[in-house]
Write a protein that holds these residues in place. Structure first.
Motif, PDB file in Angstrom:
ATOM      1  N   LEU A  31       0.806   8.817 -14.572  1.00  0.00           N
ATOM      2  CA  LEU A  31       0.811   7.505 -15.167  1.00  0.00           C
ATOM      3  C   LEU A  31       2.367   7.148 -15.389  1.00  0.00           C
ATOM      4  CD1 LEU A  31      -1.283   7.383 -18.393  1.00  0.00           C
ATOM      5  CD2 LEU A  31      -1.753   6.133 -16.466  1.00  0.00           C
ATOM      6  N   ARG A  32       2.583   5.881 -14.816  1.00  0.00           N
ATOM      7  CA  ARG A  32       3.765   5.410 -14.891  1.00  0.00           C
ATOM      8  C   ARG A  32       3.475   3.907 -15.490  1.00  0.00           C
ATOM      9  NH1 ARG A  32       4.855   9.603 -14.480  1.00  0.00           N
ATOM     10  NH2 ARG A  32       6.216  10.688 -13.233  1.00  0.00           N
ATOM     11  N   LEU A  33       4.481   3.322 -16.361  1.00  0.00           N
ATOM     12  CA  LEU A  33       4.221   2.035 -17.143  1.00  0.00           C
ATOM     13  C   LEU A  33       5.540   1.111 -16.635  1.00  0.00           C
ATOM     14  CD1 LEU A  33       3.459   3.263 -20.648  1.00  0.00           C
ATOM     15  CD2 LEU A  33       1.832   3.218 -18.768  1.00  0.00           C
ATOM     16  N   PHE A  34       5.317   0.000 -16.602  1.00  0.00           N
ATOM     17  CA  PHE A  34       6.377  -1.150 -16.214  1.00  0.00           C
ATOM     18  C   PHE A  34       6.207  -2.458 -16.801  1.00  0.00           C
ATOM     19  CE2 PHE A  34       3.481  -1.882 -12.553  1.00  0.00           C
ATOM     20  CZ  PHE A  34       3.819  -3.105 -12.208  1.00  0.00           C
ATOM     21  N   ASN A  35       7.302  -3.352 -16.694  1.00  0.00           N
ATOM     22  CA  ASN A  35       7.013  -4.420 -17.702  1.00  0.00           C
ATOM     23  C   ASN A  35       6.793  -4.422 -19.052  1.00  0.00           C
ATOM     24  OD1 ASN A  35       7.864  -6.628 -16.003  1.00  0.00           O
ATOM     25  ND2 ASN A  35       5.765  -6.872 -14.803  1.00  0.00           N
ATOM     26  N   VAL A  36       7.389  -3.347 -19.586  1.00  0.00           N
ATOM     27  CA  VAL A  36       6.770  -2.931 -20.929  1.00  0.00           C
ATOM     28  C   VAL A  36       8.185  -3.589 -21.926  1.00  0.00           C
ATOM     29  CG1 VAL A  36       6.759  -1.219 -22.655  1.00  0.00           C
ATOM     30  CG2 VAL A  36       6.206  -0.996 -20.384  1.00  0.00           C
ATOM     31  N   SER A  37       7.418  -4.492 -22.803  1.00  0.00           N
ATOM     32  CA  SER A  37       8.377  -5.029 -23.914  1.00  0.00           C
ATOM     33  C   SER A  37       8.993  -4.118 -24.627  1.00  0.00           C
ATOM     34  CB  SER A  37       7.504  -6.110 -24.761  1.00  0.00           C
ATOM     35  OG  SER A  37       6.869  -5.482 -25.531  1.00  0.00           O
TER      36      SER A  37
ATOM     37  N   ARG B 108       0.829  -1.215   0.079  1.00  0.00           N
ATOM     38  CA  ARG B 108       0.024   0.047  -0.010  1.00  0.00           C
ATOM     39  C   ARG B 108       0.862   1.273   0.071  1.00  0.00           C
ATOM     40  NH1 ARG B 108      -5.137   1.167   0.700  1.00  0.00           N
ATOM     41  NH2 ARG B 108      -5.735   3.460   1.494  1.00  0.00           N
ATOM     42  N   SER B 109       0.738   1.920  -1.085  1.00  0.00           N
ATOM     43  CA  SER B 109       1.500   3.291  -1.154  1.00  0.00           C
ATOM     44  C   SER B 109       0.900   4.421  -0.094  1.00  0.00           C
ATOM     45  CB  SER B 109       1.454   3.748  -2.354  1.00  0.00           C
ATOM     46  OG  SER B 109       2.180   5.036  -2.637  1.00  0.00           O
ATOM     47  N   CYS B 110       1.871   5.250   0.398  1.00  0.00           N
ATOM     48  CA  CYS B 110       1.475   6.417   1.337  1.00  0.00           C
ATOM     49  C   CYS B 110       0.847   7.510   0.251  1.00  0.00           C
ATOM     50  CB  CYS B 110       2.568   7.019   2.041  1.00  0.00           C
ATOM     51  SG  CYS B 110       3.814   7.425   1.203  1.00  0.00           S
ATOM     52  N   PHE B 111       1.038   7.167  -0.925  1.00  0.00           N
ATOM     53  CA  PHE B 111       0.353   8.298  -1.799  1.00  0.00           C
ATOM     54  C   PHE B 111      -0.750   7.835  -2.645  1.00  0.00           C
ATOM     55  CE2 PHE B 111       5.151   9.489  -1.638  1.00  0.00           C
ATOM     56  CZ  PHE B 111       5.137  10.629  -1.038  1.00  0.00           C
ATOM     57  N   ASN B 112      -1.412   6.898  -2.199  1.00  0.00           N
ATOM     58  CA  ASN B 112      -2.670   6.250  -2.887  1.00  0.00           C
ATOM     59  C   ASN B 112      -2.220   5.833  -4.329  1.00  0.00           C
ATOM     60  OD1 ASN B 112      -4.103   6.295  -0.634  1.00  0.00           O
ATOM     61  ND2 ASN B 112      -4.450   8.634  -0.912  1.00  0.00           N
ATOM     62  N   ILE B 113      -0.951   5.205  -4.527  1.00  0.00           N
ATOM     63  CA  ILE B 113      -0.678   4.778  -5.804  1.00  0.00           C
ATOM     64  C   ILE B 113      -1.759   3.632  -6.130  1.00  0.00           C
ATOM     65  CG2 ILE B 113       1.177   3.798  -7.380  1.00  0.00           C
ATOM     66  CD1 ILE B 113       3.060   5.520  -5.910  1.00  0.00           C
ATOM     67  N   GLU B 114      -2.288   3.590  -7.219  1.00  0.00           N
ATOM     68  CA  GLU B 114      -2.956   2.384  -7.681  1.00  0.00           C
ATOM     69  C   GLU B 114      -2.071   1.531  -8.997  1.00  0.00           C
ATOM     70  OE1 GLU B 114      -7.086   3.339  -8.588  1.00  0.00           O
ATOM     71  OE2 GLU B 114      -7.273   4.335  -6.790  1.00  0.00           O
ATOM     72  N   VAL B 115      -2.368   0.253  -8.634  1.00  0.00           N
ATOM     73  CA  VAL B 115      -1.489  -0.743  -9.606  1.00  0.00           C
ATOM     74  C   VAL B 115      -2.646  -1.514 -10.499  1.00  0.00           C
ATOM     75  CG1 VAL B 115       0.214  -2.263 -10.255  1.00  0.00           C
ATOM     76  CG2 VAL B 115       0.494  -0.693  -8.049  1.00  0.00           C
TER      77      VAL B 115
ATOM     78  N   LEU C  31      -2.840   8.747  -9.441  1.00  0.00           N
ATOM     79  CA  LEU C  31      -1.604   8.149  -9.650  1.00  0.00           C
ATOM     80  C   LEU C  31      -1.943   6.794  -9.957  1.00  0.00           C
ATOM     81  CD1 LEU C  31      -0.260   9.630  -6.172  1.00  0.00           C
ATOM     82  CD2 LEU C  31       0.124  10.484  -8.506  1.00  0.00           C
ATOM     83  N   GLN C  32      -1.429   6.246 -11.050  1.00  0.00           N
ATOM     84  CA  GLN C  32      -1.797   5.010 -11.644  1.00  0.00           C
ATOM     85  C   GLN C  32      -0.426   4.525 -12.364  1.00  0.00           C
ATOM     86  OE1 GLN C  32      -4.651   3.430 -11.680  1.00  0.00           O
ATOM     87  NE2 GLN C  32      -5.894   5.416 -10.554  1.00  0.00           N
ATOM     88  N   LEU C  33      -0.067   2.975 -11.674  1.00  0.00           N
ATOM     89  CA  LEU C  33       0.785   2.466 -12.301  1.00  0.00           C
ATOM     90  C   LEU C  33       0.171   1.163 -13.235  1.00  0.00           C
ATOM     91  CD1 LEU C  33       3.426   1.729  -9.517  1.00  0.00           C
ATOM     92  CD2 LEU C  33       3.986   2.381 -11.781  1.00  0.00           C
ATOM     93  N   ILE C  34       0.825   0.969 -14.361  1.00  0.00           N
ATOM     94  CA  ILE C  34       0.047   0.062 -15.303  1.00  0.00           C
ATOM     95  C   ILE C  34       1.150  -1.133 -15.723  1.00  0.00           C
ATOM     96  CG2 ILE C  34      -0.872  -0.230 -17.315  1.00  0.00           C
ATOM     97  CD1 ILE C  34      -2.097   2.458 -17.426  1.00  0.00           C
TER      98      ILE C  34
END
Length: 267
Positions: free
Chosen positions: A80-86, A15-22, A51-54
């Motif tokens: 927005l931030r993206l991770f696991n991007v091919s 759980r992020s203290c900034f309410n980041i959602e994944v 705040l969204q992580l995808i």
């Protein structure tokens, strides 16, 4: 939320203290799959969930329209931030003339690592200040879209007379609409007819190009005469079903009531 061959899932975890959602995506971000993602993210934006992580681990392709959707969200203030991007998806994103999305790709594969990296970015942005992310979003108090659709409703214009009226929308918001060309086939809408403050029953908004009709109630909150004494009205919608609200949300935030968007809402 599930489309025909596409899934959007909330990821549990740190759980992020900034309410980041994944969220994680499964399936190709192409064609009709772009619309449920757009609806989901715009809904979060207008709920001030900025705040969204995808996670792109299970996405193999992305088209230009999907890239434009993500750029649009960034332009409106979503972080927005993206991770696991091919590598293939990175190339597609990088080929877009707007390069800012490429800078939002985190070079990590773990969800926890992505959250921690995003938190560090936020801390640098804050620099000891309380940054109101929600206040940075570019949204109108009452988002609306200009669209012309046929409307009909019933109204008691006197204790003895109820009329069935027909009109055309000028614009629609999530909880109301502005209509013009208000008329009744029986001729009971005259120059001295006033509807302001009256309840509107069996209000039907027709979407002929997708073959559905939304039904709800409303109340006239403003009326005025246009050219040639054309009666125009501002209508506040009420007693809406969840289905109606979702379809209107799609019209407002996506700016088009597309068949492939509406089809999955019916289930």
């Amino acid at each position: 939320m599930v489309a025909t061959n596409f899934e959007i899932n909330n990821l549990p975890g740190k759980r992020s203290c900034f309410n980041i959602e994944v969220i994680s995506l499964r399936g190709d971000m192409t064609g009709s799959n772009d619309w449920p993602l757009k609806h989901e993210l715009f809904s979060r934006l207008y709920e001030d969930r900025c705040l969204q992580l995808i996670d792109f681990a299970n996405v193999s392709r992305i088209d230009r329209h999907a890239v434009d959707i993500l750029h649009n969200l960034l332009d409106r203030g979503m972080k927005l931030r993206l991770f696991n991007v091919s590598p293939a998806i990175k190339r597609t994103i990088g080929s877009n003339r707007n390069k800012c999305l490429s800078a939002k790709i985190l070079d990590v594969s773990s969800q926890d690592e992505a959250v921690l990296m995003f938190e560090e970015e936020i801390k640098k942005l804050l620099n000891g200040n309380d940054l109101p992310f929600a206040d940075c979003t570019k949204k109108r108090p009452f988002p609306r879209v200009e669209i012309s659709l046929p409307v009909e409703f019933k109204c008691d214009i006197s204790h003895e007379s109820q009329v069935c009226c027909h009109a055309t929308t000028e614009n629609i918001s999530k909880n109301g609409m502005y209509v013009s060309q208000v008329h009744a086939q029986n001729g009971l809408i005259r120059k001295n007819t006033h509807i302001k403050g009256k309840d509107l029953y069996n209000l039907r908004l027709n979407l002929p190009h997708v073959g559905i009709t939304l039904e709800t109630d409303g109340v006239c909150v403003r009326e005025q005469r246009g050219k040639n004494d054309d009666l125009c009205m501002a209508i506040k919608l009420k007693n809406m079903s969840e289905y109606c609200e979702k379809v209107l949300t799609g019209i407002i935030y996506d700016n088009t009531p597309l068949p492939n968007y509406l089809s999955y809402l019916e289930h």
